[in-house]
Design a protein around this motif. Sequence first.
Motif, PDB file in Angstrom:
ATOM      1  N   LEU A   1      27.136 -10.532   3.888  1.00 51.04           N
ATOM      2  CA  LEU A   1      27.787  -9.224   3.767  1.00 51.04           C
ATOM      3  C   LEU A   1      28.718  -9.022   4.959  1.00 51.04           C
ATOM      4  CD1 LEU A   1      27.457  -7.181   1.582  1.00 51.04           C
ATOM      5  CD2 LEU A   1      25.689  -6.058   2.885  1.00 51.04           C
TER       6      LEU A   1
ATOM      7  N   VAL B   1      26.744   2.955   8.137  1.00 51.35           N
ATOM      8  CA  VAL B   1      26.585   1.640   7.527  1.00 51.35           C
ATOM      9  C   VAL B   1      25.242   1.044   7.957  1.00 51.35           C
ATOM     10  CG1 VAL B   1      27.508  -0.704   7.402  1.00 51.35           C
ATOM     11  CG2 VAL B   1      29.065   1.238   7.418  1.00 51.35           C
ATOM     12  N   LEU B   2      24.925   1.231   9.233  1.00 48.76           N
ATOM     13  CA  LEU B   2      23.622   0.764   9.730  1.00 48.76           C
ATOM     14  C   LEU B   2      22.485   1.343   8.890  1.00 48.76           C
ATOM     15  CD1 LEU B   2      21.592  -0.308  11.911  1.00 48.76           C
ATOM     16  CD2 LEU B   2      22.060   1.775  13.174  1.00 48.76           C
TER      17      LEU B   2
ATOM     18  N   MET C   1      28.430  -4.451  11.344  1.00 45.79           N
ATOM     19  CA  MET C   1      27.080  -3.899  11.402  1.00 45.79           C
ATOM     20  C   MET C   1      26.042  -4.751  10.669  1.00 45.79           C
ATOM     21  SD  MET C   1      25.622  -1.665  13.050  1.00 45.79           S
ATOM     22  CE  MET C   1      26.425  -0.186  13.620  1.00 45.79           C
ATOM     23  N   PRO C   2      26.333  -5.273   9.461  1.00 47.38           N
ATOM     24  CA  PRO C   2      25.327  -6.127   8.811  1.00 47.38           C
ATOM     25  C   PRO C   2      24.908  -7.295   9.689  1.00 47.38           C
ATOM     26  CG  PRO C   2      27.077  -5.616   7.280  1.00 47.38           C
ATOM     27  CD  PRO C   2      27.486  -5.033   8.592  1.00 47.38           C
TER      28      PRO C   2
ATOM     29  N   LEU D   1      22.232  -0.012   5.362  1.00 49.18           N
ATOM     30  CA  LEU D   1      21.620  -1.338   5.286  1.00 49.18           C
ATOM     31  C   LEU D   1      20.109  -1.249   5.423  1.00 49.18           C
ATOM     32  CD1 LEU D   1      24.201  -3.161   7.556  1.00 49.18           C
ATOM     33  CD2 LEU D   1      23.925  -3.506   5.101  1.00 49.18           C
ATOM     34  N   LEU D   2      19.646  -0.384   6.317  1.00 48.46           N
ATOM     35  CA  LEU D   2      18.203  -0.270   6.501  1.00 48.46           C
ATOM     36  C   LEU D   2      17.550   0.339   5.261  1.00 48.46           C
ATOM     37  CD1 LEU D   2      17.905   0.784  10.242  1.00 48.46           C
ATOM     38  CD2 LEU D   2      17.985  -1.477   9.205  1.00 48.46           C
TER      39      LEU D   2
ATOM     40  N   LEU E   1      22.396 -10.056   4.128  1.00 48.57           N
ATOM     41  CA  LEU E   1      22.975  -9.329   5.265  1.00 48.57           C
ATOM     42  C   LEU E   1      24.021 -10.194   5.959  1.00 48.57           C
ATOM     43  CD1 LEU E   1      19.841  -7.673   6.891  1.00 48.57           C
ATOM     44  CD2 LEU E   1      21.797  -6.499   5.893  1.00 48.57           C
TER      45      LEU E   1
ATOM     46  N   VAL F   1      22.624  -5.949  12.439  1.00 44.52           N
ATOM     47  CA  VAL F   1      21.320  -5.647  11.846  1.00 44.52           C
ATOM     48  C   VAL F   1      20.553  -6.941  11.582  1.00 44.52           C
ATOM     49  CG1 VAL F   1      20.199  -4.738   9.782  1.00 44.52           C
ATOM     50  CG2 VAL F   1      22.033  -3.458  10.855  1.00 44.52           C
TER      51      VAL F   1
ATOM     52  N   SER G   1      30.424   3.861  11.055  1.00 43.36           N
ATOM     53  CA  SER G   1      29.774   2.560  11.232  1.00 43.36           C
ATOM     54  C   SER G   1      28.276   2.746  11.431  1.00 43.36           C
ATOM     55  CB  SER G   1      30.409   1.793  12.393  1.00 43.36           C
ATOM     56  OG  SER G   1      30.076   2.398  13.609  1.00 43.36           O
TER      57      SER G   1
ATOM     58  N   LEU H   1      11.180  -0.049  10.855  1.00 44.86           N
ATOM     59  CA  LEU H   1      12.555  -0.236  11.293  1.00 44.86           C
ATOM     60  C   LEU H   1      13.424   0.947  10.879  1.00 44.86           C
ATOM     61  CD1 LEU H   1      14.662  -2.034  12.649  1.00 44.86           C
ATOM     62  CD2 LEU H   1      15.160  -3.007  10.428  1.00 44.86           C
TER      63      LEU H   1
END
Lengths: 210, 695
Positions: B298, A42-43, B261-262, A46-47, B295, B265, A39, A147
């Motif tokens: 998602l 996944v963070l 998580m999306p 996304l970044l 996001l 975030v 997980s 970020l």
Amino acid sequence: MNKIRKYSRHPGLNMGSTDPETHEAAETLLFGFWVFLMSDLVLFALLFADYAAQSQHGVAGGPTPGDILDLKNPFIETMLLLVSSFTFGLAALAMKYRQDRTRLVFWLVVTFALGAGFVGLEVYDFTDMISKGHGPQTSGFLSAFFLLVGTHGIHVSSGLIWLLVLLVQVFVFGLNRNVKTRLMRLAIFWHMLDVVWIGIFTFVYLFGVA
Amino acid sequence: MTGQPFDYFWLGKLSIDSLPFVEFIRDPNSNTAVGAFAKAAAIGGAMGLMVLLTVFGKWRVFWHEWLTSLDAKKIGIMYIVLAMVMLLRAVIEAGFMRAQQMLAVEQPGPLAPEHFGELFSTHGTIMIFFMAMPFLIGIINVVMPLQIGARDVKFPLLNAISLALTAAGAVLIMISLVIGKFSTGGWSGYPPFTELAFNPGAGVDYWIWAVTLSSIGNTLTGINFAVTIYKLRAPGMTWFRMPLFSWTALCTSIIMIFAMMPLTVATLMLALDRYAGFHFFTNALGGNMMNYTNLFWLFGHPEVYIVILPAFGVFSEVFSTFSGKRLYGYHSLVFATMAIAVLSFCVWLHHFFTMGETADLNAAFGIATMLIGVPTGVKVYDWLLTMVRGRVRLTTAMLFSIMFMVTFVIGGLTGVILANPPVDFAVHNSLFLVAHFHNMLIPGTLFGMFAAYYVWFPKMFGFRLSEKWGRISFWCWSFGFYLAFMPLYALGLMGAMRRSAQWFDPQYLPWLVVAFCGALLILAGLASQVVQLWVSIRDRDTTRVPGGDPWDGRSLEWSMSAPPPEYNFAVIPQVHDRDAFTWMKKNGTSYTAPEHYEDIKMPKNSIVAPVICALTAALGFALTWHIWWLTIASFIAVWATVIARSFCQNTEETIPASQVREEHERWLRSVKALKPAPREHETTSANQGLAEVVV
Ligand code: HEM
Ligand SMILES: [Cu+2]
């Protein structure tokens, strides 16, 4: 139940031959930790995606990646982090094969120093960028940059705090099962941050200056 | 909201205007009166709870038996209680919204537009994050470890901490009712509307931190459940012997691990925009709200499958148990569940067909969306075929399940309609959409959770719920649902847009009146559930099920006493069949004493979770109001708590084998004294939790 356990393996340092009990305890614990790392990845995914979009479309007339990124410090940071992963590996080996606390502590302290060097240099870079007027408030690109790179930096910093706590525990409790499995989990975490950094170095810095 | 702060250093942006009742005292009117009523209800509820605990001298029990407990069953029950309290609030809010929309045809209506905006934002946020999620997580906590033959989840403390974070988020939302105002940005919180430039108040910040806390809690829950199911199944329970509810729990947990998580975030990036001047989603300087939209959805689309899959699991168990038959098409149900879990990540774009993607992209996502109808259709046929030639018993749980099947299919059809991008362009963001998603969420998720509550309540507390009041609530909810939401399809097609506080077309009125009546019926349904709980507790001596198997259950959770012992199983059972407990009953191995017992290790209670709950709620509150000293202090304290806990060595206690033997054998003796009940007497006091075995 033991029969099942005997044949199951976990990805991570195998303590089977020297300390079967810890190995058994580590089986499910480490599995859980890998799921957590998933997980966490996944963070970062996304970044990265956000950075990919904003470094192209979010420049807003401000500096582009090519204008402000250079490779010198990030390269040193890469080396520090890669070597720290190696020294953590040596610490893990000391824990498994030698049951040798001094050697283990020595390599952990070296790892800590390298990691702290990484964070220090990164903080220096960030303040430098901000003082030149390239802070995260400048544009979408720089927001995404800070970020992504900053989240990795926070991860390394929390890894450092975790390492300190475990060093204390090594002295307070000795190398008991809890301390060992915690060190194993920190090790995996540390190596994962290495992998993420390689992604950052490639996609942010190498592509950025190219 | 523009009042002078009291003292910026100590109290941040809090000012006289953020205190409760000030608005009402200054300007009493219908709008502020509703606000004052809500604040009074929230404060009164909290005070009432404390008074009750004090009067009955239950603080100690509350602390030792509940708040600090690491027992998954108790944690699950706390999740469910949280969900029900929040459900109560959100349904009442829905009633106010229906009233406002009915009274606001060609006139302003009783509520101010901002107030209406707060109502749909809290309603949506609560229903999704603080009703649906805690409800299903609670049910999984209670049922899943029992079903797979485990003593607990893999990480009990983490489980308690997940609850703590969710509860802290809920506390924040409740505080927002009393102090200051909530966001008006809807449950999805789209920027740029929620950016500082357009929304400088504390409302959006309340939303951000409530949602962030709960999303972190849910990620941890997903990890915990998935690891539990992977690693702690009883011997003999192969993947394809796992009950379907546990399968759906697994798929839901996996979606949670990837999809929460999306959201975390997205909300944190929005926070950086608002607190630190970043430019992720702003209008200027390279920000782009489409980043947020992507996001959010998602997360948002998988989320709807997070909340529906466990309900599918419940329905599967209900259909098979109350038809007295093995589940039809078990393998196809498993594969359909997995297919839905995977597809749920491939369709998020259908939430913004209208927001500038190319026609080709829209077409691809439209087709992917319609594909989800296939595995879902498979499930419906499997459930129907489970009932065919079964001996169907129409208990409350079964009634809700059948109503689900019929109604959900209608909702699914309107979903397929919406999946056509050209159609969606016409009805996007209209009441047609509101009708559609309520048509999925109420018969799907909510009825599923109700069915779970009716089926497993006797397992949790040892007595059955009143069938009479259950039926009354069923009819109210079902008719109420149709009345409240079918008109919205029509209204949507007539052009009524969602989130509207006022209308200008008199033709809407009749439909809105019908919808309001539906909402009243729904409220009556909810009220009868409150009555049901009261009546059932009062009459509990006539409905006890000490045998633990009131419904002739098929899976392992029915094989022990009700409520189950802390350690669930005196001895971990060996599983021989998919319907493990039915197999035991048919082969005469149920209710038998094992040859020998072993010591059982269970986690000791811990104060860590309640401490973290208090600290993270304080952290969220401090961030919302810019109280920086408290922000820093509570943040450090949270991590200090975690680190301090890692120094605790004795976190487990041993229950000696002799004690396990004594408790188990005492229960076995009491079962011997029970009279097995035939299914015809299932809902009478003849049902003492021992089922007649028909070979
Ligand atoms: C129990 C009866 C319910 C009633 C009468 C009701 C009524 C409403 C109404 C009037 C709205 C505002 C529609 C608009 O925008 O014009 C709304 C929005 C919404 N409801 Fe419900 N609702 C109910 C149950 C639920 C449940 C069970 C869920 C979820 C599990 C839910 C989730 C939502 C969401 C997500 C929104 C959108 C909020 C937004 O616009 O941001 N509702 N509901
Ligand atoms: Cu969707």
